[in-house]
Design a protein around this motif. Structure first.
Motif, PDB file in Angstrom:
ATOM      1  N   LEU A 142     -64.246 -44.775  10.126  1.00 44.33           N
ATOM      2  CA  LEU A 142     -64.802 -45.864  10.931  1.00 44.33           C
ATOM      3  C   LEU A 142     -64.148 -45.829  12.306  1.00 44.33           C
ATOM      4  O   LEU A 142     -63.030 -45.345  12.446  1.00 44.33           O
ATOM      5  CB  LEU A 142     -64.530 -47.214  10.265  1.00 44.33           C
ATOM      6  N   PHE A 143     -64.857 -46.361  13.309  1.00 43.47           N
ATOM      7  CA  PHE A 143     -64.283 -46.410  14.651  1.00 43.47           C
ATOM      8  C   PHE A 143     -63.374 -47.637  14.732  1.00 43.47           C
ATOM      9  O   PHE A 143     -63.857 -48.773  14.639  1.00 43.47           O
ATOM     10  CB  PHE A 143     -65.394 -46.480  15.698  1.00 43.47           C
ATOM     11  N   PRO A 144     -62.060 -47.441  14.903  1.00 48.99           N
ATOM     12  CA  PRO A 144     -61.117 -48.561  14.759  1.00 48.99           C
ATOM     13  C   PRO A 144     -61.277 -49.652  15.821  1.00 48.99           C
ATOM     14  O   PRO A 144     -60.923 -50.801  15.567  1.00 48.99           O
ATOM     15  CB  PRO A 144     -59.747 -47.886  14.879  1.00 48.99           C
ATOM     16  N   GLN A 145     -61.833 -49.289  16.980  1.00 51.97           N
ATOM     17  CA  GLN A 145     -61.898 -50.277  18.069  1.00 51.97           C
ATOM     18  C   GLN A 145     -63.128 -51.173  17.989  1.00 51.97           C
ATOM     19  O   GLN A 145     -63.322 -52.025  18.839  1.00 51.97           O
ATOM     20  CB  GLN A 145     -61.842 -49.568  19.431  1.00 51.97           C
ATOM     21  N   TYR A 146     -63.982 -50.926  16.986  1.00 51.19           N
ATOM     22  CA  TYR A 146     -65.187 -51.745  16.844  1.00 51.19           C
ATOM     23  C   TYR A 146     -65.160 -52.558  15.548  1.00 51.19           C
ATOM     24  O   TYR A 146     -64.598 -52.117  14.545  1.00 51.19           O
ATOM     25  CB  TYR A 146     -66.436 -50.853  16.838  1.00 51.19           C
ATOM     26  N   LEU A 176     -73.601 -49.201  16.430  1.00 55.27           N
ATOM     27  CA  LEU A 176     -73.320 -48.394  17.630  1.00 55.27           C
ATOM     28  C   LEU A 176     -74.357 -47.299  17.884  1.00 55.27           C
ATOM     29  O   LEU A 176     -74.939 -47.214  18.971  1.00 55.27           O
ATOM     30  CB  LEU A 176     -71.912 -47.779  17.545  1.00 55.27           C
ATOM     31  N   HIS A 184     -59.056 -52.123  10.374  1.00 49.48           N
ATOM     32  CA  HIS A 184     -57.721 -52.261   9.787  1.00 49.48           C
ATOM     33  C   HIS A 184     -57.542 -53.607   9.079  1.00 49.48           C
ATOM     34  O   HIS A 184     -56.571 -53.790   8.359  1.00 49.48           O
ATOM     35  CB  HIS A 184     -56.631 -52.056  10.853  1.00 49.48           C
ATOM     36  N   GLN A 195     -63.057 -38.714  13.725  1.00 43.26           N
ATOM     37  CA  GLN A 195     -63.708 -39.653  14.635  1.00 43.26           C
ATOM     38  C   GLN A 195     -64.851 -38.969  15.385  1.00 43.26           C
ATOM     39  O   GLN A 195     -65.946 -39.510  15.498  1.00 43.26           O
ATOM     40  CB  GLN A 195     -62.679 -40.207  15.638  1.00 43.26           C
ATOM     41  N   ALA A 241     -67.638 -38.187  12.911  1.00 41.41           N
ATOM     42  CA  ALA A 241     -68.435 -39.371  12.589  1.00 41.41           C
ATOM     43  C   ALA A 241     -69.441 -39.630  13.701  1.00 41.41           C
ATOM     44  O   ALA A 241     -70.595 -39.994  13.436  1.00 41.41           O
ATOM     45  CB  ALA A 241     -67.531 -40.583  12.388  1.00 41.41           C
ATOM     46  N   MET A 256     -74.697 -38.695  18.145  1.00 41.77           N
ATOM     47  CA  MET A 256     -74.228 -38.997  19.501  1.00 41.77           C
ATOM     48  C   MET A 256     -74.038 -37.711  20.295  1.00 41.77           C
ATOM     49  O   MET A 256     -73.723 -36.661  19.733  1.00 41.77           O
ATOM     50  CB  MET A 256     -72.889 -39.732  19.442  1.00 41.77           C
ATOM     51  N   VAL A 271     -66.161 -43.401  21.698  1.00 39.02           N
ATOM     52  CA  VAL A 271     -65.320 -43.285  20.505  1.00 39.02           C
ATOM     53  C   VAL A 271     -63.886 -42.876  20.846  1.00 39.02           C
ATOM     54  O   VAL A 271     -62.937 -43.598  20.554  1.00 39.02           O
ATOM     55  CB  VAL A 271     -65.921 -42.263  19.496  1.00 39.02           C
ATOM     56  N   LEU A 280     -61.006 -44.873  24.268  1.00 38.32           N
ATOM     57  CA  LEU A 280     -60.159 -46.051  24.083  1.00 38.32           C
ATOM     58  C   LEU A 280     -59.002 -45.774  23.114  1.00 38.32           C
ATOM     59  O   LEU A 280     -57.870 -46.233  23.325  1.00 38.32           O
ATOM     60  CB  LEU A 280     -61.006 -47.222  23.584  1.00 38.32           C
ATOM     61  N   GLN A 281     -59.288 -44.988  22.086  1.00 31.48           N
ATOM     62  CA  GLN A 281     -58.229 -44.630  21.129  1.00 31.48           C
ATOM     63  C   GLN A 281     -57.175 -43.775  21.808  1.00 31.48           C
ATOM     64  O   GLN A 281     -55.986 -43.885  21.539  1.00 31.48           O
ATOM     65  CB  GLN A 281     -58.822 -43.861  19.948  1.00 31.48           C
ATOM     66  N   TYR A 328     -55.564 -55.063  19.330  1.00 27.46           N
ATOM     67  CA  TYR A 328     -56.514 -55.629  18.361  1.00 27.46           C
ATOM     68  C   TYR A 328     -57.011 -54.593  17.357  1.00 27.46           C
ATOM     69  O   TYR A 328     -57.619 -54.926  16.361  1.00 27.46           O
ATOM     70  CB  TYR A 328     -57.695 -56.288  19.088  1.00 27.46           C
ATOM     71  N   PHE A 329     -56.784 -53.290  17.662  1.00 24.40           N
ATOM     72  CA  PHE A 329     -57.180 -52.298  16.657  1.00 24.40           C
ATOM     73  C   PHE A 329     -56.033 -51.332  16.400  1.00 24.40           C
ATOM     74  O   PHE A 329     -55.055 -51.312  17.132  1.00 24.40           O
ATOM     75  CB  PHE A 329     -58.448 -51.557  17.083  1.00 24.40           C
ATOM     76  N   ARG A 330     -56.171 -50.583  15.327  1.00 28.94           N
ATOM     77  CA  ARG A 330     -55.131 -49.625  14.974  1.00 28.94           C
ATOM     78  C   ARG A 330     -55.700 -48.230  14.831  1.00 28.94           C
ATOM     79  O   ARG A 330     -56.850 -48.071  14.559  1.00 28.94           O
ATOM     80  CB  ARG A 330     -54.464 -50.021  13.647  1.00 28.94           C
TER      81      ARG A 330
END
Lengths: 261, 218
Positions: free
Chosen positions: A97-101, A109, A154, B119, B122, B128, B137, B140-141, B216-218
């Motif tokens: 999964l895309f962690p930032q979404y 998406l 997460h 990533q 996916a 995409m 995708v 940002l990571q 906010y994300f990991r």
């Protein structure tokens, strides 16, 4: 006519042959389970179908259209590769999964990006996005995750993450949904909830290919089972035949380890 | 006197700030391009960039600055940098951009390679394009991963601007030093230090803010 026809697929990495002359067909609305020990080529086969690997030989056809033919040029095989990929959905062992979404954003998406490419997107932006979100919510509801749409990966358990991943793979309405050991990264307690969802997809006649180590599940859900070993299809047929009454010695050896626990 | 020193230091700070900002504006995208180069499939390109990065990281920034400022005049017979302060600042920005782009490229490459291959895969199976995968995708990571090492480099850049004094650009340290030379005063040097501390303090707060934002994300 079969929805998927795979013929004589071969693939090697450097000096190791991973797939050797793999051929099978899949009927629309049926579920195929692929079993076999690690390194037998199951995952590579799925990756070839999703164009994550390029086979050395063979052809792949969906609904009679040849998507891949090893005898064609590279350019021809990669032409419209994005559209070709959309025939298949893929659920990974490690979810990816895309962690930032959020859960909902993960599901929507790809659909949003495709919508943006349509010429009439700007005029109907709001309506289009609303429709996509509604579709995403519907898929999450189908996975039993309505309450979780705003959660980030997460914040979800492994089983929930995998169900979001299934919803994401379903969002673009693939002809064939592929699962690569969907429960192998989950502890036994969470395995059940994912298997239940896959079972319900089978009941709705979703065309699926499931690579799995869950023998009981394969026997119950699949219409057809393939046992692979060393890159070859050793045995294929109805689940009752392959799992309960295997003809090949190699299949028996493999299954014996499961029944002994 | 305090007012006079403050005024001179402020004008030095303006030069320092210009060097800092322009170096960032040019070296960040250049560093990203170099990073793409080092992970490209084209072997000659990879080797070329590796050699350039080795030379730039392997020699003092001060030496690079001197060569870039004085070299063209001596080789071509005429100075390519316009005379006066503007030319000195431009030469500094060029030297710093090349130097920092090389350091950034290594950090960026680490950031890109640190995002799991799953990533990208996916994204691929969802149809995409390569650029959609990068911008929607991976990017940002990657940013989240590189904030700590980047904050180190960027804070170093603030203090490296003092090297512009080598070619007589009147940046902050040059300004503070001038009072020691002309009037034997040392307290403006400490005052100069406070300017740097405030500058870096603001940057530190900014980096903390960015890290929090990406928490906010990991």
């Amino acid at each position: 006519m079969a929805i998927l026809e795979v013929k004589h697929i071969g693939k090697h990495f450097e000096n190791t042959k991973v797939l050797e002359d793999v051929s099978f067909e899949l009927e629309e609305g049926s579920a195929l389970a692929i079993i076999g020990s690690s390194g037998s080529g199951k995952t590579t086969l799925l990756r070839c179908l999703n164009f994550l690997e390029t086979p050395d030989s063979g052809t792949i056809a969906v609904k009679g259209n040849t998507l891949f033919d090893a005898d064609r040029t590279k350019a021809e095989n990669e032409k419209d590769i994005r559209t070709k990929r959309l025939h298949f959905g893929m659920v990974f062992q490690s979810f990816n999964l895309f962690p930032q979404y959020t859960a909902l954003e993960n599901v929507t998406l790809a659909e949003r990006l495709l919508a943006k490419e349509r010429p009439d997107f700007k005029q109907n932006k709001k309506a289009v996005l609303e429709k996509i979100n509604a579709h995403g919510r519907e898929l999450l509801a189908q996975m039993g995750l309505s309450e979780r749409e705003g959660h980030y990966p997460h914040q979800l358990s492994g089983g929930q993450q995998q169900r979001v991943a299934i919803a994401r793979a379903l969002a673009l309405k693939p002809d064939i949904l592929c699962f690569d050991e969907p429960t192998s990264a989950l502890d036994p307690e969470l395995t059940g909830e994912v298997l239940k969802v896959i079972r319900s997809l089978a009941e709705r006649k979703t065309t699926m290919i499931i690579v799995t180590h869950e023998m009981a599940f394969a026997r119950d859900v699949a219409d057809q089972v393939i046992f692979m070993d060393g890159g070859l299809i050793v045995e294929q047929g109805a689940p009752d035949n392959v799992i309960n009454h295997p003809r090949e010695e190699r299949t028996r050896q493999f299954l014996a380890r499961y029944t002994q626990g | 006197m305090l007012l006079n020193v403050t005024r001179t230091l402020m004008s030095g700070l303006a030069t320092t700030f210009q060097i800092f900002i322009f170096t960032l504006v040019f070296s960040l995208p250049l560093g990203l391009l170099l990073a793409f180069g080092t992970i490209s499939r084209c072997r000659p390109l990879r080797c070329l960039i590796q050699v350039v990065v080795w030379i730039i990281r392997g020699t003092p920034l001060m030496l690079q600055l001197i060569i870039i400022f004085y070299g063209p005049g001596l080789w071509l017979g005429h100075n390519i940098w316009s005379g006066g302060e503007a030319g000195r600042i431009t030469a500094t920005v060029v030297a710093f951009t090349i130097n920092y782009a090389c350091y950034f490229s290594v950090i960026f490459r680490g950031g890109i390679e640190g995002v799991p291959a799953g990533q990208r895969e996916a994204g691929q199976v969802l149809g995409m394009t390569k650029s959609q995968i990068f911008f929607k995708v991976t990017l940002l990571q990657m940013i989240k991963r590189i904030v700590p090492p980047m904050s180190n480099e960027i804070i170093t850049l603030v203090k490296d601007t003092a090297l512009a004094r080598t070619i007589a650009a009147q940046e902050l340290t040059f300004a503070g030093y001038s009072f020691m030379k002309s009037a034997g005063l040392t307290w403006p040097l400490f005052y100069t230090g406070i300017f740097y501390l405030v500058f870096v303090g603001i940057l530190t707060l900014l980096f903390n803010f960015i890290e929090k934002k990406l928490d906010y994300f990991r």
